[in-house]
Design an enzyme around this catalytic site. Structure first.
Site, PDB file in Angstrom:
ATOM      1  CG  ASP A 139      16.827   9.978  61.771  1.00  0.00           C
ATOM      2  OD1 ASP A 139      17.802   9.205  61.810  1.00  0.00           O
ATOM      3  OD2 ASP A 139      15.647   9.585  61.633  1.00  0.00           O
ATOM      4  CB  SER A 140      22.088   9.380  64.436  1.00  0.00           C
ATOM      5  OG  SER A 140      22.887   9.890  63.389  1.00  0.00           O
ATOM      6  CG  ASP A 188      18.358   9.753  58.000  1.00  0.00           C
ATOM      7  OD1 ASP A 188      18.221   8.937  57.062  1.00  0.00           O
ATOM      8  OD2 ASP A 188      19.029   9.506  59.026  1.00  0.00           O
ATOM      9  CD  GLU A 243      14.608   4.731  60.107  1.00  0.00           C
ATOM     10  OE1 GLU A 243      13.671   4.184  60.740  1.00  0.00           O
ATOM     11  OE2 GLU A 243      15.521   5.367  60.661  1.00  0.00           O
ATOM     12  CD  GLU A 257      20.493   1.156  62.560  1.00  0.00           C
ATOM     13  OE1 GLU A 257      20.115   2.000  61.722  1.00  0.00           O
ATOM     14  OE2 GLU A 257      20.704   1.429  63.764  1.00  0.00           O
TER      15      GLU A 257
HETATM   16  O1  KIV Z   1      20.659   8.488  61.384  1.00  0.00           O
HETATM   17  C1  KIV Z   1      21.689   7.866  61.133  1.00  0.00           C
HETATM   18  O2  KIV Z   1      22.791   8.247  61.539  1.00  0.00           O
HETATM   19  C2  KIV Z   1      21.588   6.646  60.343  1.00  0.00           C
HETATM   20  C3  KIV Z   1      22.806   5.789  60.256  1.00  0.00           C
HETATM   21  C4  KIV Z   1      23.082   5.147  61.555  1.00  0.00           C
HETATM   22  C5  KIV Z   1      22.719   4.792  59.179  1.00  0.00           C
HETATM   23  O3  KIV Z   1      20.569   6.346  59.830  1.00  0.00           O
END
Ligand code: KIV
Length: 254
Positions: free
Chosen positions: A46-47, A85, A115, A182
């Site tokens: 979700d980044s 995610d 998470e 993280e």
């Molecule tokens: O959303 C993401 O890219 C992540 C990674 C940084 C682990 O959760």
């Protein structure tokens, strides 16, 4: 290039044998390009909300946006395991967690990540009972950045250290195939890594995890306006692209 299809079980079995390299991918060309390098685990994180969609943090990302990016990545048919995610507030109950995990799987994800630890254990158990491989995520949880007021290293105080260990053990016992750690203080990340039988995949958590994951944009410099302190870009792609564009404009006489 990996020629065999990587499964969640294959990632789990890398513990103690090979370091697990993992990167984010959000679209067809990036997924195809990264897959050709042989990286065994790709995450439609979700980044994407921050490095592609321009949101200030990941809490704005919707299920529809995740499905769109998972579909694009899945079209590359990677040999790497393609995880995705579950976005913010999409796994508040076990029922919602399973329904939304199934939507990501229907879009092409082969595993999902969410998470949390013991606080989401019923959701994790329900996802695994539905036959969907699960990747944990502990430490600094970006979906909680607004309520926590920033990105802070976790595990320095005893209460956090104990909670992280208990959460990691609970996720491993539930059947997760790995856990992203993280911004966990390195000695605690090392201790978790020794204590659990599944791979820990660190991001900003020191060198002693079983593997490392990075946001690809940070590694290759395609989001130059912010780079986390623990990443040294291997290439400055945005600057290289700007040089190419300026050269082309000048050849054009523009
Ligand atoms: O959303 C993401 O890219 C992540 C990674 C940084 C682990 O959760």
């Amino acid at each position: 290039m990996t020629t065999v299809k990587i499964t969640a079980d294959a990632i789990r079995k890398m513990k103690g044998r090979t370091k697990v390299a993992a990167l984010t991918a959000y679209d067809y060309p990036m997924t195809r390009m990264l897959d050709e390098t042989g990286v065994p685990l790709l995450l439609v994180g979700d980044s994407v909300g921050m490095v592609v969609l321009g949101y200030p943090d990941t809490t704005h990302v919707t299920m529809e946006e995740m499905e769109h990016h998972v579909r694009a990545s899945a079209r590359a048919k990677p040999n790497a395991l393609l995880a995705a995610d579950l976005p913010f507030k999409s796994y508040e109950t076990p029922e919602a967690a399973v329904a939304n995990a199934r939507r990501l799987v229907a879009a092409g994800a082969e595993a999902v990540k969410a998470e949390g630890g013991r606080n989401i254990l019923p959701q994790v158990q329900a996802i695994l009972a539905a036959g969907i491989p699960f990747l944990g995520h502990l430490g600094m949880l970006p979906q909680h950045v607004v309520e926590e007021g920033g990105y802070r290293i976790k595990g320095k105080i005893q209460k956090e250290h104990d909670a992280l260990l208990a959460d990691a053990e609970a996720l491993a016992a539930a059947g997760a195939f790995g856990i992203v750690l993280e911004l966990v203080t390195p000695p605690v990340a090392a201790e978790i890594t020794r204590r659990i039988a599944i791979p820990t995949i660190g991001i900003g958590s020191g060198p002693d995890c079983d593997g490392q994951i990075l946001v690809t944009h940070d590694l290759v410099g395609t989001f130059p306006w912010f780079t986390p302190r623990f990443v040294k870009p291997k290439v400055h792609s945005a600057a290289n692209m700007q040089t190419a564009v300026r050269e082309w404009m000048s050849e054009l006489g523009a």
